[in-house]
Scaffold this motif. Structure first.
Motif, PDB file in Angstrom:
ATOM      1  N   LEU A 182       0.847  -1.194   0.000  1.00 41.13           N
ATOM      2  CA  LEU A 182       0.000   0.000   0.000  1.00 41.13           C
ATOM      3  C   LEU A 182       0.883   1.245   0.000  1.00 41.13           C
ATOM      4  CD1 LEU A 182      -2.817  -0.795   2.600  1.00 41.13           C
ATOM      5  CD2 LEU A 182      -3.177  -0.186   0.200  1.00 41.13           C
ATOM      6  N   GLU A 183       0.508   2.218  -0.807  1.00 40.87           N
ATOM      7  CA  GLU A 183       1.192   3.506  -0.812  1.00 40.87           C
ATOM      8  C   GLU A 183       0.240   4.550  -0.234  1.00 40.87           C
ATOM      9  OE1 GLU A 183       3.166   6.754  -3.937  1.00 40.87           O
ATOM     10  OE2 GLU A 183       2.363   4.841  -4.676  1.00 40.87           O
ATOM     11  N   HIS A 184       0.748   5.384   0.654  1.00 40.73           N
ATOM     12  CA  HIS A 184      -0.047   6.456   1.246  1.00 40.73           C
ATOM     13  C   HIS A 184       0.450   7.793   0.714  1.00 40.73           C
ATOM     14  CE1 HIS A 184      -1.407   9.226   4.550  1.00 40.73           C
ATOM     15  NE2 HIS A 184      -2.512   8.562   4.301  1.00 40.73           N
ATOM     16  N   ARG A 185      -0.459   8.560   0.103  1.00 41.05           N
ATOM     17  CA  ARG A 185      -0.136   9.858  -0.492  1.00 41.05           C
ATOM     18  C   ARG A 185      -1.047  10.906   0.159  1.00 41.05           C
ATOM     19  NH1 ARG A 185      -1.953   9.222  -6.310  1.00 41.05           N
ATOM     20  NH2 ARG A 185      -3.812   8.675  -5.112  1.00 41.05           N
ATOM     21  N   PRO A 186      -0.655  11.491   1.255  1.00 38.39           N
ATOM     22  CA  PRO A 186      -1.568  12.311   2.057  1.00 38.39           C
ATOM     23  C   PRO A 186      -2.065  13.581   1.398  1.00 38.39           C
ATOM     24  CG  PRO A 186       0.668  12.485   2.862  1.00 38.39           C
ATOM     25  CD  PRO A 186       0.673  11.385   1.858  1.00 38.39           C
ATOM     26  N   SER A 191      -8.343   9.619  -3.244  1.00 38.32           N
ATOM     27  CA  SER A 191      -7.977   8.751  -2.131  1.00 38.32           C
ATOM     28  C   SER A 191      -6.482   8.857  -1.863  1.00 38.32           C
ATOM     29  CB  SER A 191      -8.334   7.304  -2.444  1.00 38.32           C
ATOM     30  OG  SER A 191      -7.795   6.443  -1.447  1.00 38.32           O
ATOM     31  N   PRO A 192      -6.087   8.957  -0.594  1.00 40.16           N
ATOM     32  CA  PRO A 192      -4.652   9.011  -0.291  1.00 40.16           C
ATOM     33  C   PRO A 192      -3.974   7.648  -0.422  1.00 40.16           C
ATOM     34  CG  PRO A 192      -5.906   9.017   1.735  1.00 40.16           C
ATOM     35  CD  PRO A 192      -6.910   9.114   0.615  1.00 40.16           C
ATOM     36  N   TRP A 193      -4.751   6.586  -0.618  1.00 40.63           N
ATOM     37  CA  TRP A 193      -4.194   5.236  -0.646  1.00 40.63           C
ATOM     38  C   TRP A 193      -4.176   4.669  -2.056  1.00 40.63           C
ATOM     39  CZ3 TRP A 193      -1.927   3.258   3.580  1.00 40.63           C
ATOM     40  CH2 TRP A 193      -2.286   3.769   4.826  1.00 40.63           C
ATOM     41  N   ILE A 194      -3.079   3.990  -2.401  1.00 42.37           N
ATOM     42  CA  ILE A 194      -2.981   3.206  -3.632  1.00 42.37           C
ATOM     43  C   ILE A 194      -2.631   1.775  -3.249  1.00 42.37           C
ATOM     44  CG2 ILE A 194      -1.764   2.821  -5.802  1.00 42.37           C
ATOM     45  CD1 ILE A 194      -1.144   5.732  -5.949  1.00 42.37           C
ATOM     46  N   LEU A 195      -3.415   0.818  -3.721  1.00 36.66           N
ATOM     47  CA  LEU A 195      -3.101  -0.600  -3.529  1.00 36.66           C
ATOM     48  C   LEU A 195      -2.326  -1.074  -4.748  1.00 36.66           C
ATOM     49  CD1 LEU A 195      -3.410  -3.295  -2.019  1.00 36.66           C
ATOM     50  CD2 LEU A 195      -5.587  -3.614  -3.237  1.00 36.66           C
ATOM     51  N   HIS A 196      -1.024  -1.314  -4.570  1.00 35.66           N
ATOM     52  CA  HIS A 196      -0.182  -1.760  -5.677  1.00 35.66           C
ATOM     53  C   HIS A 196      -0.248  -3.268  -5.883  1.00 35.66           C
ATOM     54  CE1 HIS A 196       1.826   2.016  -6.687  1.00 35.66           C
ATOM     55  NE2 HIS A 196       1.937   2.271  -5.391  1.00 35.66           N
ATOM     56  N   SER A 197      -0.331  -4.015  -4.783  1.00 39.77           N
ATOM     57  CA  SER A 197      -0.408  -5.480  -4.895  1.00 39.77           C
ATOM     58  C   SER A 197      -1.022  -6.032  -3.626  1.00 39.77           C
ATOM     59  CB  SER A 197       0.978  -6.091  -5.124  1.00 39.77           C
ATOM     60  OG  SER A 197       1.841  -5.776  -4.046  1.00 39.77           O
TER      61      SER A 197
END
Length: 217
Positions: A182-186, A191-197
């Protein structure tokens, strides 16, 4: 929440012995120890900046294998423990695991999992507070963290991210030592979250986590 991007590699602990009244905090099976070594070897090639872990034995033993391979110290956080192993105030409950009965925690969200323990609703708050600390520590360390925890913690995190109703949880599969990136981009407007895998096992199969590898460079 921190203002900096963070990449989280969330790891469910390796396979553990079954818990019982005689052993409420079991360690890893022989297979689990093998899984943790394979995970450690993979992370040794794609090392994070920081390593964090639940204090329960099955997670702690998994994290120690990673620590030995990567040279990273383990940051222990009891708030990353499995559901029912803390009191409603978030403090660890000694002996939790020996008296749970009835439906799974998410199917009775207002009830305690074990006598004197938190409910699923309390647990989601605990996980949210823990993840705030994880994100802050990750940003301070460089932006990439491996977090060894439990299936329940990962369920609660995703429930919090998608704002799932307490009585309508998201069902997700979590394999032992599977990794979810998970990547968090505040500062993003969406959405601040990206699910990469999700639930990937690059160390157990001939797979690759491209986004994590790219973020690790």
């Amino acid at each position: 929440m921190t203002d900096h991007h963070a990449h989280l590699l969330l790891v469910r602990h390796a396979e553990a012995e079954r818990y019982s009244a005689a052993c409420p905090d079991p360690g890893l099976t022989a297979r689990g120890r093998g899984q943790s070594q394979l995970l450690a070897d993979w992370l040794g090639k794609n090392a994070p900046d920081i390593l964090l872990s639940s204090t329960l034995r099955r997670a702690a033993d998994t994290a120690r294998a990673v620590a030995e391979r990567t040279g990273l110290p383990v940051g222990w956080d009891a708030r990353l423990r499995e559901v029912g192993t803390c009191r409603p105030d978030g403090q660890p409950l000694e002996g939790a695991g020996s008296g749970g009965v009835g439906l799974p925690p998410r199917e009775r969200p207002l009830e305690s999992v074990f006598p004197g323990a938190e409910s699923w609703v309390h647990f989601r708050v605990r996980v949210s507070l823990a993840m705030n600390s994880v994100l802050a520590a990750t940003a301070a360390a460089g932006g990439r963290a491996a977090v060894v925890c439990h299936g329940g913690v990962l369920d609660a995190l995703l429930d919090n991210i998608v704002d799932a109703d307490a009585c309508s949880p998201v069902e997700v599969a979590w394999a032992n030592t599977a990794v979810t990136h998970l990547e968090h981009r505040p500062r993003e407007t969406g959405s601040p979250w990206i699910l990469h895998s999700h639930n990937a096992r690059p160390h157990l199969k001939d797979q690759d986590l491209d986004a994590w590898t790219e973020a690790s460079r």
